[in-house]
Design an enzyme around this catalytic site. Structure first.
Site, PDB file in Angstrom:
ATOM      1  N   ARG A  18     -24.513  19.865  -2.701  1.00 14.70           N
ATOM      2  CA  ARG A  18     -23.472  19.116  -3.372  1.00 14.70           C
ATOM      3  C   ARG A  18     -22.598  19.992  -3.776  1.00 14.70           C
ATOM      4  O   ARG A  18     -20.557  19.573  -3.419  1.00 14.70           O
ATOM      5  CB  ARG A  18     -23.709  17.713  -3.841  1.00 14.70           C
ATOM      6  CG  ARG A  18     -24.735  17.108  -3.483  1.00 14.70           C
ATOM      7  CD  ARG A  18     -25.473  15.791  -4.583  1.00 14.70           C
ATOM      8  NE  ARG A  18     -25.718  16.480  -5.818  1.00 14.70           N
ATOM      9  CZ  ARG A  18     -25.591  15.422  -6.842  1.00 14.70           C
ATOM     10  NH1 ARG A  18     -25.188  14.447  -7.609  1.00 14.70           N
ATOM     11  NH2 ARG A  18     -26.068  16.668  -8.265  1.00 14.70           N
ATOM     12  N   ASN A  36     -26.740  12.891  -3.404  1.00 16.99           N
ATOM     13  CA  ASN A  36     -28.147  12.619  -3.432  1.00 16.99           C
ATOM     14  C   ASN A  36     -28.797  11.878  -2.761  1.00 16.99           C
ATOM     15  O   ASN A  36     -28.107  10.660  -3.416  1.00 16.99           O
ATOM     16  CB  ASN A  36     -28.730  13.270  -4.518  1.00 16.99           C
ATOM     17  CG  ASN A  36     -29.033  15.296  -5.047  1.00 16.99           C
ATOM     18  OD1 ASN A  36     -28.213  16.119  -4.110  1.00 16.99           O
ATOM     19  ND2 ASN A  36     -28.570  15.409  -6.249  1.00 16.99           N
TER      20      ASN A  36
END
Length: 89
Positions: A18, A36
């Site tokens: 990320r 996520n």
């Protein structure tokens, strides 16, 4: 302008996916979000020029060096203009 919505599967959580996705998107000037998912995958939604979205898609298929991407699902969507920056959620 377009929209990219990806579900990235594999070893993609706990490997800075990320953070690096945000860095790549910001370098490209894209807006969106990366998060996520409970199933261990990562969801990425970005908006911007088609050329830059293609570059982000190509990167997401590899991910950062610590990741092991085994599949990328692309969900077709239209641009909404809902984002003002690129964030990690």
């Amino acid at each position: 302008m377009g929209r990219l919505h990806l579900i990235i599967k594999g070893r993609v959580q706990g490997v800075f996916f990320r953070v690096r996705a945000q860095e790549v998107a910001e370098e490209l000037g894209l807006l969106g979000v990366v998060r996520n998912r409970p199933d261990g995958s990562v969801e990425l939604v970005a908006e911007g020029s088609e050329q830059k979205l293609t570059r982000l898609r190509d990167w997401a298929k590899r991910g950062p060096s610590e990741a092991l991407v085994i599949g990328v699902e692309e969900i077709p969507e239209r641009e909404t203009g809902e984002f003002s920056d690129f964030r990690i959620h």
